[in-house]
Design a protein around this motif. Sequence first.
Motif, PDB file in Angstrom:
ATOM      1  N   VAL A 273     -27.055 -32.729  25.373  1.00 44.34           N
ATOM      2  CA  VAL A 273     -25.853 -33.456  25.793  1.00 44.34           C
ATOM      3  C   VAL A 273     -24.948 -32.477  26.543  1.00 44.34           C
ATOM      4  N   VAL A 274     -24.601 -32.829  27.780  1.00 44.95           N
ATOM      5  CA  VAL A 274     -23.886 -31.868  28.628  1.00 44.95           C
ATOM      6  C   VAL A 274     -22.434 -32.260  28.909  1.00 44.95           C
ATOM      7  N   LYS A 275     -22.122 -33.545  28.789  1.00 47.34           N
ATOM      8  CA  LYS A 275     -20.742 -33.931  29.088  1.00 47.34           C
ATOM      9  C   LYS A 275     -20.392 -35.236  28.400  1.00 47.34           C
ATOM     10  N   GLU A 276     -19.118 -35.601  28.518  1.00 42.77           N
ATOM     11  CA  GLU A 276     -18.613 -36.820  27.897  1.00 42.77           C
ATOM     12  C   GLU A 276     -18.919 -38.022  28.772  1.00 42.77           C
ATOM     13  N   GLY A 277     -19.211 -39.164  28.147  1.00 46.19           N
ATOM     14  CA  GLY A 277     -19.485 -40.389  28.880  1.00 46.19           C
ATOM     15  C   GLY A 277     -18.223 -41.142  29.234  1.00 46.19           C
ATOM     16  N   LYS A 278     -18.389 -42.263  29.966  1.00 48.97           N
ATOM     17  CA  LYS A 278     -17.235 -43.052  30.389  1.00 48.97           C
ATOM     18  C   LYS A 278     -16.633 -43.849  29.233  1.00 48.97           C
ATOM     19  N   GLU A 279     -17.493 -44.353  28.366  1.00 49.24           N
ATOM     20  CA  GLU A 279     -17.006 -45.154  27.249  1.00 49.24           C
ATOM     21  C   GLU A 279     -16.640 -44.262  26.063  1.00 49.24           C
ATOM     22  N   TYR A 280     -16.001 -44.871  25.074  1.00 45.83           N
ATOM     23  CA  TYR A 280     -15.518 -44.131  23.908  1.00 45.83           C
ATOM     24  C   TYR A 280     -16.689 -43.558  23.109  1.00 45.83           C
ATOM     25  N   ASN A 281     -16.582 -42.290  22.762  1.00 39.45           N
ATOM     26  CA  ASN A 281     -17.519 -41.594  21.886  1.00 39.45           C
ATOM     27  C   ASN A 281     -18.934 -41.495  22.477  1.00 39.45           C
ATOM     28  N   GLN A 282     -19.050 -41.566  23.808  1.00 35.72           N
ATOM     29  CA  GLN A 282     -20.354 -41.435  24.461  1.00 35.72           C
ATOM     30  C   GLN A 282     -20.570 -40.000  24.949  1.00 35.72           C
ATOM     31  N   GLY A 283     -21.829 -39.596  24.951  1.00 32.69           N
ATOM     32  CA  GLY A 283     -22.226 -38.332  25.555  1.00 32.69           C
ATOM     33  C   GLY A 283     -23.272 -38.594  26.627  1.00 32.69           C
ATOM     34  N   VAL A 284     -23.386 -37.686  27.581  1.00 32.72           N
ATOM     35  CA  VAL A 284     -24.340 -37.849  28.684  1.00 32.72           C
ATOM     36  C   VAL A 284     -25.290 -36.655  28.701  1.00 32.72           C
ATOM     37  N   ALA A 285     -26.568 -36.969  28.808  1.00 30.82           N
ATOM     38  CA  ALA A 285     -27.605 -35.947  28.917  1.00 30.82           C
ATOM     39  C   ALA A 285     -28.503 -36.309  30.101  1.00 30.82           C
ATOM     40  N   TYR A 286     -29.350 -35.377  30.498  1.00 35.05           N
ATOM     41  CA  TYR A 286     -30.258 -35.610  31.630  1.00 35.05           C
ATOM     42  C   TYR A 286     -31.658 -35.123  31.275  1.00 35.05           C
ATOM     43  N   LEU A 287     -32.653 -35.889  31.689  1.00 36.11           N
ATOM     44  CA  LEU A 287     -34.036 -35.451  31.544  1.00 36.11           C
ATOM     45  C   LEU A 287     -34.371 -34.445  32.643  1.00 36.11           C
ATOM     46  N   ASP A 288     -35.565 -33.875  32.562  1.00 33.44           N
ATOM     47  CA  ASP A 288     -35.958 -32.860  33.543  1.00 33.44           C
ATOM     48  C   ASP A 288     -36.027 -33.423  34.953  1.00 33.44           C
ATOM     49  N   ASP A 289     -36.334 -34.732  35.095  1.00 31.54           N
ATOM     50  CA  ASP A 289     -36.432 -35.337  36.424  1.00 31.54           C
ATOM     51  C   ASP A 289     -35.102 -35.873  36.931  1.00 31.54           C
ATOM     52  N   GLY A 290     -34.019 -35.632  36.192  1.00 35.19           N
ATOM     53  CA  GLY A 290     -32.699 -36.056  36.629  1.00 35.19           C
ATOM     54  C   GLY A 290     -32.248 -37.396  36.088  1.00 35.19           C
ATOM     55  N   THR A 291     -33.072 -38.068  35.295  1.00 32.87           N
ATOM     56  CA  THR A 291     -32.704 -39.370  34.740  1.00 32.87           C
ATOM     57  C   THR A 291     -31.550 -39.213  33.754  1.00 32.87           C
ATOM     58  N   MET A 292     -30.528 -40.069  33.906  1.00 34.96           N
ATOM     59  CA  MET A 292     -29.365 -39.991  33.028  1.00 34.96           C
ATOM     60  C   MET A 292     -29.657 -40.668  31.695  1.00 34.96           C
ATOM     61  N   VAL A 293     -29.238 -39.991  30.608  1.00 29.23           N
ATOM     62  CA  VAL A 293     -29.370 -40.538  29.261  1.00 29.23           C
ATOM     63  C   VAL A 293     -27.965 -40.661  28.665  1.00 29.23           C
ATOM     64  N   VAL A 294     -27.557 -41.895  28.377  1.00 27.16           N
ATOM     65  CA  VAL A 294     -26.252 -42.140  27.761  1.00 27.16           C
ATOM     66  C   VAL A 294     -26.456 -42.205  26.250  1.00 27.16           C
ATOM     67  N   VAL A 295     -25.828 -41.268  25.546  1.00 24.65           N
ATOM     68  CA  VAL A 295     -26.018 -41.150  24.099  1.00 24.65           C
ATOM     69  C   VAL A 295     -24.803 -41.741  23.391  1.00 24.65           C
ATOM     70  N   GLU A 296     -25.020 -42.809  22.655  1.00 21.45           N
ATOM     71  CA  GLU A 296     -23.939 -43.391  21.857  1.00 21.45           C
ATOM     72  C   GLU A 296     -23.605 -42.440  20.704  1.00 21.45           C
ATOM     73  N   GLN A 297     -22.328 -42.333  20.401  1.00 18.00           N
ATOM     74  CA  GLN A 297     -21.837 -41.427  19.356  1.00 18.00           C
ATOM     75  C   GLN A 297     -22.249 -39.982  19.655  1.00 18.00           C
ATOM     76  N   GLY A 298     -22.300 -39.643  20.951  1.00 20.09           N
ATOM     77  CA  GLY A 298     -22.757 -38.313  21.331  1.00 20.09           C
ATOM     78  C   GLY A 298     -21.657 -37.396  21.806  1.00 20.09           C
ATOM     79  N   ARG A 299     -20.418 -37.842  21.730  1.00 19.97           N
ATOM     80  CA  ARG A 299     -19.319 -37.002  22.200  1.00 19.97           C
ATOM     81  C   ARG A 299     -19.217 -35.712  21.397  1.00 19.97           C
ATOM     82  N   SER A 300     -19.447 -35.800  20.111  1.00 28.22           N
ATOM     83  CA  SER A 300     -19.343 -34.604  19.255  1.00 28.22           C
ATOM     84  C   SER A 300     -20.558 -33.689  19.394  1.00 28.22           C
TER      85      SER A 300
END
Length: 339
Positions: A273-300
Motif C-alpha cells: 500500500v503506497v498511498k491514501e485512497g479517495k474514499e474514507y479509510n481506503q489505501g491504494v496499491a499497484y501490481l507489477d504491471d501497473g494495475t491499481m488495487v484499492v484496499v478497503e480499510q487500508g489507510r492504516s
Amino acid sequence: MTLWLIRFFFVALSSLVGYQIGVIASLGGGTLGALWGAALAVSLIVLELGLRKISSRGLSAAVFGLLLGLIMARVIISTFEIVPIPAELSHSLKSAIVVIFCYLGMVIALRGRDEFNVIIPYVRFARQDQREEIILLDTSVIIDGRIADICLTKFIEGRFVIPRFVLKELQQIADSQDPIKRNRGRRGLDVLGRMQKIPQVDVKINEEDFPETKEVDAKLVQMAKLLEAKILTNDFNLNKVAELQGVKVLNLNELANALKPVVLPGELLETRVVKEGKEYNQGVAYLDDGTMVVVEQGRSLIGQTVRVLVTSVLQTAAGRMIFAKPENGSSRPAWKTAR
C-alpha cells in the motif's frame, strides 16, 4: 553522390551535343553551341531540383487529368466539326476548348487525387497470400517507446511507415522549451533509432503530405486510406475517429490491458500500500504491471506489504481496477500474518 555524378555527365553530354549542332547549323560556331547546351542542361537540373517538393501522387493525378481533358476536348471539337464555322473562328474555338478542358481536368484530378487509386504508380502487384501489411506509426506510440520492445519479440510483422509530418511533429516536441516535452520528443527519436537498428524490422519514411489538411491526426487517417494501411497509436480519440472512417487501428494500450493477468474475486494478492485512497479509510496499491488495487480499510497500512483478498474487478476504458480488503479483515502487515 550518384545523382550529382549523373547530372555532371548530363551537362557534359549536353555541351557536346550543343557543340555539334553549332558546327553543323553554323549557329555562332561550336563554342557558342556548347555554351547553349550546357546552359539548357543546367536549367533542366534546376527545374528538377525544384520539382522534388512535388509528390509523385500529385504529378500522376495532374497527368491523368491532362489526358482526360484532352480526350474530352477532342470529343467536343468533333461535335463542332459538323457545324459550318469560319476557319479562323474554328481554329480559335478549338484552341480555347483544349485549354479550358485541360485546365479543368488537371484541377479536378488534383483536388480528388486521393480517389485516383488506379493510376499506374499506385498499382501494386502482389500475391494475395503474401500481402505485406503497412502500419503507420502515430506520434504518441513512438514517444511511448514500447513499440521497439514489441518489435524485438517479432509479434508484429509488416512494414512500419513514419509519415514525414509525424516526424516533423516529433522534432517540434523535441525542440520545445518545456523540458518535459523536450525529453519526450527526444525519447521518441531515440525509439525510432532503436527500431531502425533491429534487423527484422522495416522502417520507412513517407514523404507524402496533405497541405490542405492541418491536423496531424486527419493527415494520418488520409494516408492510411491511401495506402490501405493500419494505424498503430495510443491516442483514444484518434482510435475512434479512424474507426468511424473505416481505418483499422492497433491500440497499444488495448494490447497491454489484454495481456494483464486475470484476477478473479476471492483470490489472494500480496501488494504494498503506497498511498491514501479517495474514499474514507481506503489505501491504494499497484501490481507489477501497473494495475491499481484499492484496499478497503487500508489507510492504516500505508507503507506496508499486506495480503489482500480480491472482492471485485472493474474494467474501464483507462484499464483494470481491482478492489480488495485485507485478508481476514486484518490490518497487520504480511510478514506479521506469516508469523
